[in-house]
Design a protein around this motif. Sequence first.
Motif, PDB file in Angstrom:
ATOM      1  N   LEU A 125       0.851  -1.184   0.000  1.00 31.13           N
ATOM      2  CA  LEU A 125       0.000   0.000   0.000  1.00 31.13           C
ATOM      3  C   LEU A 125       0.890   1.238   0.000  1.00 31.13           C
ATOM      4  O   LEU A 125       1.566   1.523   0.994  1.00 31.13           O
ATOM      5  CB  LEU A 125      -0.910   0.001   1.231  1.00 31.13           C
ATOM      6  CG  LEU A 125      -1.790  -1.234   1.429  1.00 31.13           C
ATOM      7  CD1 LEU A 125      -2.543  -1.141   2.767  1.00 31.13           C
ATOM      8  CD2 LEU A 125      -2.767  -1.400   0.274  1.00 31.13           C
ATOM      9  N   ASP A 126       0.899   1.959  -1.104  1.00 28.50           N
ATOM     10  CA  ASP A 126       1.753   3.137  -1.238  1.00 28.50           C
ATOM     11  C   ASP A 126       0.906   4.392  -1.002  1.00 28.50           C
ATOM     12  O   ASP A 126       0.062   4.752  -1.817  1.00 28.50           O
ATOM     13  CB  ASP A 126       2.376   3.162  -2.635  1.00 28.50           C
ATOM     14  CG  ASP A 126       3.495   4.192  -2.753  1.00 28.50           C
ATOM     15  OD1 ASP A 126       3.784   4.874  -1.748  1.00 28.50           O
ATOM     16  OD2 ASP A 126       4.075   4.308  -3.849  1.00 28.50           O
ATOM     17  N   GLU A 127       1.137   5.048   0.124  1.00 32.75           N
ATOM     18  CA  GLU A 127       0.397   6.252   0.533  1.00 32.75           C
ATOM     19  C   GLU A 127      -1.121   6.024   0.519  1.00 32.75           C
ATOM     20  O   GLU A 127      -1.873   6.780  -0.117  1.00 32.75           O
ATOM     21  CB  GLU A 127       0.767   7.445  -0.361  1.00 32.75           C
ATOM     22  CG  GLU A 127       2.228   7.844  -0.312  1.00 32.75           C
ATOM     23  CD  GLU A 127       2.628   8.481   1.012  1.00 32.75           C
ATOM     24  OE1 GLU A 127       1.740   8.706   1.855  1.00 32.75           O
ATOM     25  OE2 GLU A 127       3.826   8.744   1.197  1.00 32.75           O
ATOM     26  N   PRO A 128      -1.623   5.009   1.215  1.00 35.29           N
ATOM     27  CA  PRO A 128      -3.054   4.708   1.165  1.00 35.29           C
ATOM     28  C   PRO A 128      -3.935   5.759   1.829  1.00 35.29           C
ATOM     29  O   PRO A 128      -5.127   5.832   1.536  1.00 35.29           O
ATOM     30  CB  PRO A 128      -3.159   3.376   1.912  1.00 35.29           C
ATOM     31  CG  PRO A 128      -1.997   3.392   2.858  1.00 35.29           C
ATOM     32  CD  PRO A 128      -0.894   4.076   2.100  1.00 35.29           C
ATOM     33  N   LEU A 145       2.843  -4.434   3.479  1.00 31.99           N
ATOM     34  CA  LEU A 145       3.907  -3.443   3.423  1.00 31.99           C
ATOM     35  C   LEU A 145       3.243  -2.104   3.161  1.00 31.99           C
ATOM     36  O   LEU A 145       2.566  -1.934   2.146  1.00 31.99           O
ATOM     37  CB  LEU A 145       4.929  -3.781   2.338  1.00 31.99           C
ATOM     38  CG  LEU A 145       6.213  -2.938   2.345  1.00 31.99           C
ATOM     39  CD1 LEU A 145       7.362  -3.705   1.714  1.00 31.99           C
ATOM     40  CD2 LEU A 145       6.035  -1.607   1.611  1.00 31.99           C
ATOM     41  N   LEU A 146       3.441  -1.181   4.071  1.00 31.24           N
ATOM     42  CA  LEU A 146       2.729   0.096   4.056  1.00 31.24           C
ATOM     43  C   LEU A 146       3.734   1.229   3.924  1.00 31.24           C
ATOM     44  O   LEU A 146       4.586   1.419   4.790  1.00 31.24           O
ATOM     45  CB  LEU A 146       1.935   0.227   5.351  1.00 31.24           C
ATOM     46  CG  LEU A 146       1.193   1.522   5.644  1.00 31.24           C
ATOM     47  CD1 LEU A 146       0.160   1.782   4.573  1.00 31.24           C
ATOM     48  CD2 LEU A 146       0.530   1.449   7.014  1.00 31.24           C
ATOM     49  N   SER A 147       3.651   1.968   2.822  1.00 30.94           N
ATOM     50  CA  SER A 147       4.511   3.126   2.608  1.00 30.94           C
ATOM     51  C   SER A 147       3.711   4.392   2.861  1.00 30.94           C
ATOM     52  O   SER A 147       2.625   4.560   2.304  1.00 30.94           O
ATOM     53  CB  SER A 147       5.049   3.127   1.171  1.00 30.94           C
ATOM     54  OG  SER A 147       5.731   4.332   0.891  1.00 30.94           O
ATOM     55  N   ALA A 148       4.234   5.272   3.697  1.00 28.71           N
ATOM     56  CA  ALA A 148       3.478   6.472   4.041  1.00 28.71           C
ATOM     57  C   ALA A 148       4.403   7.524   4.639  1.00 28.71           C
ATOM     58  O   ALA A 148       5.540   7.241   5.002  1.00 28.71           O
ATOM     59  CB  ALA A 148       2.364   6.137   5.031  1.00 28.71           C
ATOM     60  N   HIS A 149       3.883   8.756   4.736  1.00 28.19           N
ATOM     61  CA  HIS A 149       4.641   9.818   5.398  1.00 28.19           C
ATOM     62  C   HIS A 149       3.934  10.311   6.657  1.00 28.19           C
ATOM     63  O   HIS A 149       4.505  11.089   7.415  1.00 28.19           O
ATOM     64  CB  HIS A 149       4.888  10.988   4.442  1.00 28.19           C
ATOM     65  CG  HIS A 149       3.656  11.726   4.024  1.00 28.19           C
ATOM     66  ND1 HIS A 149       2.881  11.342   2.951  1.00 28.19           N
ATOM     67  CD2 HIS A 149       3.054  12.822   4.535  1.00 28.19           C
ATOM     68  CE1 HIS A 149       1.868  12.163   2.820  1.00 28.19           C
ATOM     69  NE2 HIS A 149       1.935  13.078   3.771  1.00 28.19           N
TER      70      HIS A 149
END
Length: 309
Positions: A158-161, A188-192
Amino acid sequence: MGQPVLSVRGLRKSFGDKVVVKDVSFDVCPGEIFGVLGPNGAGKTTAIRMIMGVMMPDQGEVNFRLNGKTGLLDKTKLGYLPEERGLYDNVKVIQTLIYLGELKGVSTAEAKKRALEWLEVMNLVEYAESKLEKLSKGMQQKIQFIASVLHRPDLVLLDEPFSGLDPINQDLFKELIRKLQGEGITILLSAHQMSVVEELCNRIFLIDKGEEILYGTVQGIKDDYHQYSVNLSFTQGEALHQFLTLLPEVKSLHITSEKADFRISSSFDLNDFINQLTSYCHLERVVIQKPPLHEIFVNTVRERGMKNV
């Protein structure tokens, strides 16, 4: 935790003279929520694209272990929510979901059944026959999420969900991500948004300017951090300001006549410190804990930059 579902070793990618990802390595273990975190432009999405095979690395390896087999990516076992949404605007929602399910090996009838179930969860059943272009960005985000999990993958990226979601729908997505984990799916979670992801992740990989900054469990990273966050409520504290100001271990002091917030070295004897405080005020409340992940990240980046000057 068992053998990694995903193993990344020495990923490196440059665009011209700019190195965007620098020798990134990490493992994602079965059943965990693993966060790749960092500010915008840190290299997260480039790393995700290399993992997905959308972009080839200049160096490094990506290996999956899905369905008991080790090797390259089996896309039928993987779900992917990209940062840039890629749905067909002029196609009906239900048709889009059925088509994407079929691409991952789900029969038409089963894909329709699962799609309607997910639309019910997302409170979007009434939009099943609507074209995507008629939906808000938040609604489209929900459809993209459904598309990434409709085929019940072993691993979901999940890229920037949470991008573009209001607080209510952020909470919904967090609930759904926990539900997927409860069903045995690895995420796998990509986020800011570190405060949001801190609630979810078992382990995290913090990246800045393409480089590893911190890697491990959230609690482990906090335990290893060299400062505590201290919050005091007090009365009769006229002499407290001077006491705290003169202590070299105290940093970032903010104090009023009744409250004080500051950071203190984790090497400091806290019991002795609290005993000293009672000599300068009447304590009503003391909260001592490690700072939030965002603050640890920012300070770690700053300290690394100062060392490299």
